[in-house]
Design a protein around this motif. Structure first.
Motif, PDB file in Angstrom:
ATOM      1  N   LYS A 140       7.317   7.003 -11.317  1.00 16.50           N
ATOM      2  CA  LYS A 140       8.753   6.855 -11.564  1.00 16.50           C
ATOM      3  C   LYS A 140       9.450   6.170 -10.387  1.00 16.50           C
ATOM      4  CE  LYS A 140      12.919   9.489 -12.619  1.00 16.50           C
ATOM      5  NZ  LYS A 140      13.519  10.792 -12.789  1.00 16.50           N
ATOM      6  N   GLU A 141       9.161   6.632  -9.167  1.00 18.68           N
ATOM      7  CA  GLU A 141       9.773   6.046  -7.984  1.00 18.68           C
ATOM      8  C   GLU A 141       9.288   4.622  -7.744  1.00 18.68           C
ATOM      9  OE1 GLU A 141       8.756   9.187  -8.091  1.00 18.68           O
ATOM     10  OE2 GLU A 141      10.576  10.295  -7.625  1.00 18.68           O
ATOM     11  N   ARG A 142       8.018   4.362  -8.059  1.00 13.09           N
ATOM     12  CA  ARG A 142       7.468   3.015  -7.915  1.00 13.09           C
ATOM     13  C   ARG A 142       8.171   2.056  -8.871  1.00 13.09           C
ATOM     14  NH1 ARG A 142       2.117   4.280  -8.180  1.00 13.09           N
ATOM     15  NH2 ARG A 142       2.047   3.879 -10.397  1.00 13.09           N
ATOM     16  N   ALA A 143       8.422   2.487 -10.093  1.00  8.92           N
ATOM     17  CA  ALA A 143       9.127   1.665 -11.075  1.00  8.92           C
ATOM     18  C   ALA A 143      10.571   1.415 -10.637  1.00  8.92           C
ATOM     19  CB  ALA A 143       9.099   2.326 -12.445  1.00  8.92           C
ATOM     20  N   GLU A 144      11.213   2.436 -10.073  1.00 10.25           N
ATOM     21  CA  GLU A 144      12.590   2.288  -9.582  1.00 10.25           C
ATOM     22  C   GLU A 144      12.640   1.296  -8.423  1.00 10.25           C
ATOM     23  OE1 GLU A 144      16.122   5.027  -7.638  1.00 10.25           O
ATOM     24  OE2 GLU A 144      14.548   6.002  -8.805  1.00 10.25           O
ATOM     25  N   LEU A 145      11.684   1.385  -7.516  1.00 12.54           N
ATOM     26  CA  LEU A 145      11.618   0.454  -6.388  1.00 12.54           C
ATOM     27  C   LEU A 145      11.415  -0.974  -6.885  1.00 12.54           C
ATOM     28  CD1 LEU A 145      11.469  -0.190  -3.366  1.00 12.54           C
ATOM     29  CD2 LEU A 145       9.023   0.375  -3.465  1.00 12.54           C
ATOM     30  N   ALA A 146      10.519  -1.159  -7.830  1.00 13.50           N
ATOM     31  CA  ALA A 146      10.277  -2.495  -8.388  1.00 13.50           C
ATOM     32  C   ALA A 146      11.533  -3.036  -9.044  1.00 13.50           C
ATOM     33  CB  ALA A 146       9.127  -2.439  -9.391  1.00 13.50           C
ATOM     34  N   SER A 147      12.250  -2.185  -9.756  1.00  9.22           N
ATOM     35  CA  SER A 147      13.484  -2.602 -10.409  1.00  9.22           C
ATOM     36  C   SER A 147      14.526  -3.055  -9.393  1.00  9.22           C
ATOM     37  CB  SER A 147      14.031  -1.450 -11.248  1.00  9.22           C
ATOM     38  OG  SER A 147      15.289  -1.778 -11.769  1.00  9.22           O
ATOM     39  N   ILE A 148      14.648  -2.307  -8.312  1.00  7.08           N
ATOM     40  CA  ILE A 148      15.613  -2.652  -7.261  1.00  7.08           C
ATOM     41  C   ILE A 148      15.231  -3.978  -6.606  1.00  7.08           C
ATOM     42  CG2 ILE A 148      16.461  -1.992  -4.971  1.00  7.08           C
ATOM     43  CD1 ILE A 148      16.248   0.951  -5.964  1.00  7.08           C
ATOM     44  N   GLU A 189       0.821  -1.206   0.000  1.00  9.66           N
ATOM     45  CA  GLU A 189       0.000   0.000   0.000  1.00  9.66           C
ATOM     46  C   GLU A 189       0.861   1.265   0.000  1.00  9.66           C
ATOM     47  OE1 GLU A 189      -3.339   0.369  -0.474  1.00  9.66           O
ATOM     48  OE2 GLU A 189      -3.129  -1.752  -0.947  1.00  9.66           O
ATOM     49  N   LEU A 190       1.947   1.262   0.762  1.00  7.09           N
ATOM     50  CA  LEU A 190       2.859   2.413   0.754  1.00  7.09           C
ATOM     51  C   LEU A 190       3.517   2.585  -0.610  1.00  7.09           C
ATOM     52  CD1 LEU A 190       4.615   2.143   4.226  1.00  7.09           C
ATOM     53  CD2 LEU A 190       3.101   3.971   3.441  1.00  7.09           C
ATOM     54  N   ALA A 191       3.923   1.486  -1.215  1.00  7.46           N
ATOM     55  CA  ALA A 191       4.569   1.548  -2.527  1.00  7.46           C
ATOM     56  C   ALA A 191       3.605   2.100  -3.578  1.00  7.46           C
ATOM     57  CB  ALA A 191       5.074   0.169  -2.943  1.00  7.46           C
ATOM     58  N   ARG A 192       2.336   1.770  -3.454  1.00  7.24           N
ATOM     59  CA  ARG A 192       1.332   2.264  -4.416  1.00  7.24           C
ATOM     60  C   ARG A 192       1.160   3.773  -4.326  1.00  7.24           C
ATOM     61  NH1 ARG A 192      -3.028  -2.582  -3.682  1.00  7.24           N
ATOM     62  NH2 ARG A 192      -2.044  -3.984  -5.169  1.00  7.24           N
TER      63      ARG A 192
END
Length: 76
Positions: free
Chosen positions: A26-34, A18-21
């Motif tokens: 852009k930041e969500r995509a970066e977090l998913a990539s990491i 829920e926090l990630a959403r």
């Protein structure tokens, strides 16, 4: 301007999702990539190759018995 904040929180997986959403796209995509980046390092690859070569050499000397492809697949 970049700000740093260190916080120690206990969150459930659902709460973390829920926090990630709430992050901008852009930041969500970066977090998913990491989080999804699990590629081995050069050192890990070289170590794995070295271990594999040592295992093959031991098998050639009949010091160990390697599994057949069928046995390997059945373990998966």
């Amino acid at each position: 301007m970049q700000t740093s904040l260190n916080v120690n929180l206990s969150l459930s997986f659902y709460q973390l999702v829920e926090l990630a959403r709430q992050l901008p796209k852009k930041e969500r995509a970066e977090l998913a990539s990491i989080l999804m980046d699990d590629e081995p390092s050069k050192e890990q690859i070289l170590k794995g190759l070295k271990e594999a070569i040592e295992e093959v050499n031991l098998a050639k000397k009949r010091k160990i018995k390697l599994k057949s492809a069928r046995e390997f697949i059945n373990e998966l």
